[in-house]
Design an enzyme around this catalytic site. Structure first.
Site, PDB file in Angstrom:
ATOM      1  N   LYS A  47      43.965  99.289  31.410  1.00  0.00           N
ATOM      2  CA  LYS A  47      45.278  98.829  30.973  1.00  0.00           C
ATOM      3  C   LYS A  47      45.975  99.875  30.095  1.00  0.00           C
ATOM      4  O   LYS A  47      47.208  99.987  30.117  1.00  0.00           O
ATOM      5  CB  LYS A  47      45.150  97.498  30.239  1.00  0.00           C
ATOM      6  CG  LYS A  47      44.761  96.337  31.147  1.00  0.00           C
ATOM      7  CD  LYS A  47      45.774  96.115  32.268  1.00  0.00           C
ATOM      8  CE  LYS A  47      45.489  94.854  33.063  1.00  0.00           C
ATOM      9  NZ  LYS A  47      46.499  94.591  34.114  1.00  0.00           N
ATOM     10  N   VAL A  92      45.912  96.471  47.049  1.00  0.00           N
ATOM     11  CA  VAL A  92      46.519  97.570  46.298  1.00  0.00           C
ATOM     12  C   VAL A  92      45.634  98.808  46.215  1.00  0.00           C
ATOM     13  O   VAL A  92      46.110  99.874  45.822  1.00  0.00           O
ATOM     14  CB  VAL A  92      46.935  97.117  44.878  1.00  0.00           C
ATOM     15  CG1 VAL A  92      47.929  95.980  44.941  1.00  0.00           C
ATOM     16  CG2 VAL A  92      45.718  96.751  44.035  1.00  0.00           C
ATOM     17  N   THR A 122      44.944  81.577  32.649  1.00  0.00           N
ATOM     18  CA  THR A 122      44.888  81.745  34.094  1.00  0.00           C
ATOM     19  C   THR A 122      43.425  81.819  34.524  1.00  0.00           C
ATOM     20  O   THR A 122      42.518  81.715  33.697  1.00  0.00           O
ATOM     21  CB  THR A 122      45.613  83.033  34.494  1.00  0.00           C
ATOM     22  OG1 THR A 122      44.952  84.148  33.865  1.00  0.00           O
ATOM     23  CG2 THR A 122      47.076  83.007  34.057  1.00  0.00           C
ATOM     24  N   ASN A 134      51.438  92.996  39.378  1.00  0.00           N
ATOM     25  CA  ASN A 134      50.716  91.966  38.637  1.00  0.00           C
ATOM     26  C   ASN A 134      49.244  91.867  39.033  1.00  0.00           C
ATOM     27  O   ASN A 134      48.422  91.406  38.234  1.00  0.00           O
ATOM     28  CB  ASN A 134      51.408  90.621  38.867  1.00  0.00           C
ATOM     29  CG  ASN A 134      50.597  89.455  38.376  1.00  0.00           C
ATOM     30  OD1 ASN A 134      50.462  89.218  37.177  1.00  0.00           O
ATOM     31  ND2 ASN A 134      50.017  88.698  39.306  1.00  0.00           N
ATOM     32  N   TYR A 151      37.932  97.699  31.141  1.00  0.00           N
ATOM     33  CA  TYR A 151      39.199  96.970  31.288  1.00  0.00           C
ATOM     34  C   TYR A 151      40.248  97.537  30.340  1.00  0.00           C
ATOM     35  O   TYR A 151      41.402  97.766  30.745  1.00  0.00           O
ATOM     36  CB  TYR A 151      38.971  95.488  31.009  1.00  0.00           C
ATOM     37  CG  TYR A 151      40.215  94.641  31.153  1.00  0.00           C
ATOM     38  CD1 TYR A 151      40.718  94.329  32.411  1.00  0.00           C
ATOM     39  CD2 TYR A 151      40.883  94.154  30.035  1.00  0.00           C
ATOM     40  CE1 TYR A 151      41.857  93.547  32.554  1.00  0.00           C
ATOM     41  CE2 TYR A 151      42.022  93.370  30.164  1.00  0.00           C
ATOM     42  CZ  TYR A 151      42.501  93.070  31.432  1.00  0.00           C
ATOM     43  OH  TYR A 151      43.636  92.306  31.567  1.00  0.00           O
TER      44      TYR A 151
END
Length: 275
Positions: free
Chosen positions: A179, A78, A210, A105, A175
């Protein structure tokens, strides 16, 4: 494109599913991406897994086909304009030029290089912004002609509760920045694409177990996947766009008509070791 033509040749099954549209899920070979892809193939969608690791992407697509779904891997990095352009051509070939859904995602979380103010580096912040915010923007822009051709499409950006100022704790600043940027991008693209009949929403999946979230995460991956899948399949029908939807406060429409599915498949890469 060798090996990709198996998308529409899933194993024979007594399960009769409606054949719905095509959806691209970036980072779809594991975690929330794979859980979402599982929901969508079980609902009759044809799923393209956009992954930079060709071996793992192909293994995940094969696992979805073994459960009777239509799935294929699309090589995609990406942060690379050349990779995005190549992916657009492949997706157009696979879908007949019509893409009904895009799930952005793919993302990164850099523990040691973004832990706190003392440890954060410029390189880490640039990488976080490139993957988590700029990448989704560039992928969405490139896919707009295919989304527009579907005559009604949905874009879903996977965000995080770390983007909420109420959760600020002095850690993971880069981070959180990435977001938060994704969230305002979502709102702005919803306005930009409204006249093209494309809805754009973001999903806060909670803290889920995850590879990125870790095994101690308390929230449910499949609950988050159900919300992402709802945003792909039903948000446009309900007029939902420009929203940041949280798994902890799902839309009333989802609670009234929940999306259900079994656990995602076990993915075994070609060398035989579980991923």
């Amino acid at each position: 494109m060798t090996g990709q033509r198996s998308m529409d040749t899933a194993p024979a099954s007594t399960d009769v599913r409606p054949r719905r549209g095509h959806v691209l899920v970036t980072g779809g070979n594991r975690g929330l991406g794979l859980a979402t892809a599982t929901l969508l193939v079980d609902d009759g969608w044809s799923v393209l897994l956009g992954c930079r690791d060709e071996r793992r992407g192909a293994a995940a697509a094969e696992a979805l086909r073994r459960r009777g779904g239509r799935a294929a891997h699309v090589p995609l990095e990406v942060t690379s304009p050349a990779s995005i352009a190549a992916a657009v051509d492949l997706v157009a070939d696979r879908t007949g030029g019509r893409l009904a859904g895009l799930v952005n995602n793919a993302g990164v979380f850099l523990d040691e290089r973004d832990a706190d103010l003392e440890s954060v580096t410029a390189e880490a912040v640039h990488e976080l912004l490139a993957v988590n915010a700029v990448g989704p923007l560039l992928v969405t822009r490139a896919m707009v002609p295919l989304l527009r051709a579907a005559a009604g499409a949905a874009v879903v950006n996977v965000s995080a509760d770390d983007a909420d100022p109420a959760t600020a704790d002095g850690e993971a600043t880069g981070y959180r920045m990435s977001k938060a940027a994704l969230n305002i991008m979502t709102v702005n693209l919803a306005v930009a694409l409204r006249e093209q009949d494309i809805v754009v929403n973001a999903i806060d999946p909670g803290w889920i177990p995850t590879d990125m979230g870790g095994p101690e995460a308390p929230d449910d991956t499949m609950a988050a996947a159900r919300l992402v899948a709802w945003a792909v399949t039903a948000a446009r029908e309900h007029g939902t766009t420009g929203q940041v939807l949280s798994v902890r406060q799902p839309p009333d429409a989802l609670r009234a008509d929940p999306v259900t599915v079994g656990a995602p498949p076990t993915v075994v890469p070609p060398h035989g070791q579980p991923q």
